[in-house]
Design a protein around this motif. Structure first.
Motif, PDB file in Angstrom:
ATOM      1  N   UNK A 201     -50.840  45.601  71.443  1.00  0.00           N
ATOM      2  CA  UNK A 201     -49.629  45.782  71.208  1.00  0.00           C
ATOM      3  C   UNK A 201     -48.816  46.690  71.901  1.00  0.00           C
ATOM      4  N   UNK A 202     -47.608  46.514  72.118  1.00  0.00           N
ATOM      5  CA  UNK A 202     -46.773  47.323  73.081  1.00  0.00           C
ATOM      6  C   UNK A 202     -45.319  46.821  73.277  1.00  0.00           C
ATOM      7  N   UNK A 203     -44.591  47.301  74.130  1.00  0.00           N
ATOM      8  CA  UNK A 203     -42.923  46.990  74.170  1.00  0.00           C
ATOM      9  C   UNK A 203     -42.885  46.561  75.734  1.00  0.00           C
ATOM     10  N   UNK A 204     -41.669  45.808  75.787  1.00  0.00           N
ATOM     11  CA  UNK A 204     -41.226  45.549  76.933  1.00  0.00           C
ATOM     12  C   UNK A 204     -40.445  46.663  77.579  1.00  0.00           C
ATOM     13  N   UNK A 205     -40.568  46.807  79.116  1.00  0.00           N
ATOM     14  CA  UNK A 205     -39.881  47.917  79.689  1.00  0.00           C
ATOM     15  C   UNK A 205     -38.976  47.334  80.703  1.00  0.00           C
ATOM     16  N   UNK A 206     -37.611  47.714  80.732  1.00  0.00           N
ATOM     17  CA  UNK A 206     -36.542  47.550  81.817  1.00  0.00           C
ATOM     18  C   UNK A 206     -36.612  45.819  81.752  1.00  0.00           C
ATOM     19  N   UNK A 207     -36.352  44.959  80.622  1.00  0.00           N
ATOM     20  CA  UNK A 207     -36.170  43.424  80.992  1.00  0.00           C
ATOM     21  C   UNK A 207     -34.782  43.332  81.328  1.00  0.00           C
ATOM     22  N   UNK A 208     -34.640  42.463  82.173  1.00  0.00           N
ATOM     23  CA  UNK A 208     -33.521  42.071  83.007  1.00  0.00           C
ATOM     24  C   UNK A 208     -33.178  40.517  83.115  1.00  0.00           C
ATOM     25  N   UNK A 221     -29.102  44.102  82.143  1.00  0.00           N
ATOM     26  CA  UNK A 221     -30.153  44.461  81.371  1.00  0.00           C
ATOM     27  C   UNK A 221     -30.209  44.126  79.982  1.00  0.00           C
ATOM     28  N   UNK A 222     -31.433  43.807  79.553  1.00  0.00           N
ATOM     29  CA  UNK A 222     -31.620  43.268  78.165  1.00  0.00           C
ATOM     30  C   UNK A 222     -32.486  44.554  77.420  1.00  0.00           C
ATOM     31  N   UNK A 223     -32.270  44.429  75.968  1.00  0.00           N
ATOM     32  CA  UNK A 223     -33.131  45.502  75.084  1.00  0.00           C
ATOM     33  C   UNK A 223     -34.492  45.287  75.098  1.00  0.00           C
ATOM     34  N   UNK A 224     -35.286  46.502  75.137  1.00  0.00           N
ATOM     35  CA  UNK A 224     -36.555  46.410  74.935  1.00  0.00           C
ATOM     36  C   UNK A 224     -36.869  45.961  73.664  1.00  0.00           C
ATOM     37  N   UNK A 253     -43.462  38.042  73.052  1.00  0.00           N
ATOM     38  CA  UNK A 253     -42.517  39.251  73.170  1.00  0.00           C
ATOM     39  C   UNK A 253     -41.100  38.891  73.319  1.00  0.00           C
ATOM     40  N   UNK A 254     -40.338  39.653  73.012  1.00  0.00           N
ATOM     41  CA  UNK A 254     -38.840  39.470  72.782  1.00  0.00           C
ATOM     42  C   UNK A 254     -37.759  40.328  73.641  1.00  0.00           C
ATOM     43  N   UNK A 255     -36.785  39.814  73.991  1.00  0.00           N
ATOM     44  CA  UNK A 255     -35.781  40.525  74.721  1.00  0.00           C
ATOM     45  C   UNK A 255     -34.532  40.737  73.804  1.00  0.00           C
ATOM     46  N   UNK A 256     -34.206  41.982  73.633  1.00  0.00           N
ATOM     47  CA  UNK A 256     -32.752  42.147  73.075  1.00  0.00           C
ATOM     48  C   UNK A 256     -31.410  41.691  73.620  1.00  0.00           C
ATOM     49  N   UNK A 257     -30.630  41.362  73.068  1.00  0.00           N
ATOM     50  CA  UNK A 257     -29.228  40.906  73.584  1.00  0.00           C
ATOM     51  C   UNK A 257     -28.845  41.744  74.552  1.00  0.00           C
ATOM     52  N   UNK A 258     -28.061  41.455  75.534  1.00  0.00           N
ATOM     53  CA  UNK A 258     -27.352  42.073  76.654  1.00  0.00           C
ATOM     54  C   UNK A 258     -25.866  42.305  76.340  1.00  0.00           C
ATOM     55  N   UNK A 272     -28.122  36.403  74.762  1.00  0.00           N
ATOM     56  CA  UNK A 272     -28.332  36.516  73.405  1.00  0.00           C
ATOM     57  C   UNK A 272     -30.093  36.927  73.244  1.00  0.00           C
ATOM     58  N   UNK A 273     -30.283  37.475  72.087  1.00  0.00           N
ATOM     59  CA  UNK A 273     -31.697  37.772  71.554  1.00  0.00           C
ATOM     60  C   UNK A 273     -32.572  36.489  71.764  1.00  0.00           C
ATOM     61  N   UNK A 274     -33.756  36.892  72.597  1.00  0.00           N
ATOM     62  CA  UNK A 274     -34.711  35.832  72.728  1.00  0.00           C
ATOM     63  C   UNK A 274     -36.238  35.929  72.364  1.00  0.00           C
ATOM     64  N   UNK A 275     -36.835  35.024  72.152  1.00  0.00           N
ATOM     65  CA  UNK A 275     -38.379  35.436  71.927  1.00  0.00           C
ATOM     66  C   UNK A 275     -39.297  34.278  72.765  1.00  0.00           C
TER      67      UNK A 275
END
Length: 289
Positions: A201-208, A221-224, A253-258, A272-275
């Motif tokens: 279990x973790x978290x995305x870092x610097x999604x783009x 950039x997108x949201x971790x 994993x997911x990306x937050x909206x930019x 938008x938010x994505x999964x």
């Protein structure tokens, strides 16, 4: 999207069966056998089932667009376990690449802000790199628990870049790193059979995301967001240094909206938010050293 949970259910069902069998049938072969087994290199063929969806209102809103289907590729991995001041230090590195076509269901966006429904096949290429560092502990006869920290990189090239013959092709490039805590549970059931359960279990870092011109050239950039993985391997030793294996691994994993980005005069865009859900089925060979 009724098939979005199929890969997850298959992996989780297999994991449940693994735990029941492991608890009932472990044999005594000692710590040295599992420690030695963790010194190996492997090659595998991958069949990856991908489910991607963008939601207008997370986390449970309607899907704006989706990509789904199977893509194929390969994976190289290497692991080691050594005692150097600290007993049973474990490391693992992997590289995989898959490509093929996914089915896109969504809409085409015009420069005047209007849209129209669209279903088509899109090229997809995914590249993944993973690293783990941990320590192995014997918790029972022929059972080793390896807590670890993990770090990785994921890239998805979606669609096709524009060219002189197809100037309006649309291409998007998604990238992210991730950091995670995980645990690998290994059991030697019989003299030649080794099974492994992996949970992280973790978290995305610097999604783009980036999309070159000429259609909507932009980058943001997108949201971790959370990152999760569950998988299992079954290995059979066919010789002193050779083994074959099958595995299934579910990653979500997911990306937050930019933020809003101006992509054309009087037109702004926000990713938008994505999964993303990826289930990797692998068959391969391992060499123990």
């Amino acid at each position: 999207m009724t098939c979005r949970l199929s890969g997850r259910r298959a992996v989780y069902a297999a994991l449940s069966g693994f735990m029941l069998v492991a608890g009932a049938q472990a044999r005594i072969h000692g710590e040295s056998a599992l420690a030695a087994y963790n010194n190996n290199a492997s090659l595998a063929f991958l069949q990856s089932h991908v489910e991607y969806g963008e939601r207008l209102s997370p986390p449970n809103g309607a899907y704006f667009d989706t990509d789904s289907g199977f893509i194929k590729g390969g994976r190289f991995a290497m692991s080691g376990m050594r005692t150097a001041g600290v007993r049973n230090v474990y490391f693992h590195v992997s590289y995989s690449q898959t490509d093929g076509s996914l089915t896109y269901v969504g809409a085409i966006q015009y420069s005047n802000g209007t849209t129209s429904p669209l279903t088509e096949s899109q090229n997809a290429q995914m590249t993944d790199i993973g690293l783990r560092l941990g320590q192995g502990f014997m918790v029972a006869n022929d059972m080793m628990l390896i807590p670890y920290i993990g770090y990785g990189f994921h890239h998805w090239a979606r669609g096709e870049p524009a060219s002189p013959t197809a100037p309006y092709n649309y291409y998007e490039s998604y990238r992210n790193q991730y950091a995670a805590f995980g645990v690998l549970w290994q059991v030697r059931l019989f003299r030649r059979l080794v099974t492994s359960l992996n949970l992280a279990y973790g978290r995305t870092i610097h999604p783009t995301i980036s999309a070159p011109a000429p259609v909507y050239g932009f980058s943001e950039g997108l949201g971790p967001k959370p990152w999760r993985r569950a998988g299992f391997d079954v290995d059979y030793l066919i010789g002193r240094h050779e083994a074959v294996f099958v595995s299934a691994t579910f990653t979500e994993f997911q990306y937050g909206a930019g933020p809003l980005v101006l992509v054309a005069p009087h037109l702004a865009k926000s990713e938008p938010f994505s999964q993303t859900e990826i289930t990797n089925y692998a068959i391969g060979a391992r060499f123990l050293f």
